[in-house]
Design an enzyme around this catalytic site. Structure first.
Site, short mmCIF file in Angstrom:
data_model
loop_
_atom_site.label_atom_id
_atom_site.label_comp_id
_atom_site.label_asym_id
_atom_site.label_seq_id
_atom_site.Cartn_x
_atom_site.Cartn_y
_atom_site.Cartn_z
N CYS A 67 0.31 -2.81 5.97
CA CYS A 67 -0.89 -3.26 5.27
C CYS A 67 -1.92 -3.82 6.25
O CYS A 67 -2.52 -3.07 7.00
CB CYS A 67 -0.51 -4.24 4.17
SG CYS A 67 -1.81 -4.51 2.95
N HIS A 68 -2.16 -5.14 6.27
CA HIS A 68 -3.04 -5.73 7.26
C HIS A 68 -2.29 -6.14 8.52
O HIS A 68 -2.91 -6.56 9.51
CB HIS A 68 -3.76 -6.96 6.68
CG HIS A 68 -4.81 -6.62 5.67
ND1 HIS A 68 -4.53 -6.53 4.32
CD2 HIS A 68 -6.13 -6.34 5.80
CE1 HIS A 68 -5.65 -6.22 3.67
NE2 HIS A 68 -6.62 -6.10 4.53
N GLU B 155 -9.93 -1.99 0.84
CA GLU B 155 -10.61 -3.28 1.05
C GLU B 155 -11.77 -3.43 0.07
O GLU B 155 -11.99 -4.52 -0.50
CB GLU B 155 -11.11 -3.38 2.50
CG GLU B 155 -11.30 -4.79 3.00
CD GLU B 155 -9.99 -5.53 3.17
OE1 GLU B 155 -9.64 -6.32 2.26
OE2 GLU B 155 -9.32 -5.35 4.20
#
Length: 221
Positions: free
Chosen positions: A129-130, A160
């Site tokens: 993910c991030h 996002e």
């Protein structure tokens, strides 16, 4: 690799979600699901965070058994600082996501030190993910970027936008991965998607956390 495989799951210590006034942290499922997969594979699994102590949480599902087990038994209330971690103990490092990572992962020299050591000793670097924000500035001992020329997944620009945070995060992850020389490979928003390139395993979003860990286990054999 011989003996017991040891995995480290790295967590953010950043709790403020830009200018929103909302809190953030690590996305619990993105740590809990890999923790469960790795333990089921017989790994020794440790946690660490940028600042140590109890890292801030985000995205917790209080009805999720895996998350509840993780929070109760994995040691999240007293994690060591990344600065205090001996990287030579680990065969795997996995960077769990959550928006907090976008602020403290990219420039943390100790996370970079651990990942560099794991990779250069033949281990696996993974992120979901991030979490790949930890990779955007990561260089190897020869000065080259770990992700240069590699295919990677990570939270997409459209994802996002879908969560309304395009203007709050310090950068767009997909763009920054590309700027670092990687080939960002997207899939449809919020669908499970994992990319394996050599000993680098990356996943796009929370839906990919378990599959990232499965891919790591398969890669190590």
């Amino acid at each position: 690799m011989k003996g017991i495989t040891r995995a480290l799951i790295a967590l953010t210590s950043h709790s403020e979600l830009g200018r929103t006034g909302r809190s953030t942290g690590y996305y619990v499922g993105e740590a809990a699901e890999p923790w469960e997969v790795f333990r089921a594979a017989g790994y020794d699994v440790d946690l660490a965070s940028v600042a140590g102590g109890e890292p801030p949480v985000d995205g917790r599902d209080e009805n999720d058994t895996t998350q509840n087990d993780f929070l109760a038994t994995a040691g999240v209330t007293d994690t060591p600082k990344a600065a205090d971690v001996d990287p030579e103990r680990y065969d795997v490092i996995l960077f769990a996501g959550g928006h907090g990572t976008m602020w403290d992962f990219p420039d943390d020299l100790d996370l970079a030190r651990i990942a560099r050591s794991v990779h250069e000793r033949g281990g696996v670097v993974a992120a979901v993910c991030h979490g790949p924000s930890a990779l955007v500035n990561l260089t190897l001992s020869d000065g080259s970027r770990l992700i240069a020329g590699k295919r990677v997944a990570g939270f997409t620009n459209s994802e996002e936008a879908a969560v309304g945070l395009t203007d709050e995060v310090p950068f767009l992850l997909a763009d920054k991965l590309t700027e670092a020389g990687a080939q960002h490979v997207p899939a449809p928003d919020f669908t499970e998607h994992v990319v394996v390139d050599g000993r680098l395993v990356t996943g796009q979003n929370p839906q990919s956390a378990r599959a990232v860990a499965d891919a790591v286990v398969k890669l190590i054999g």
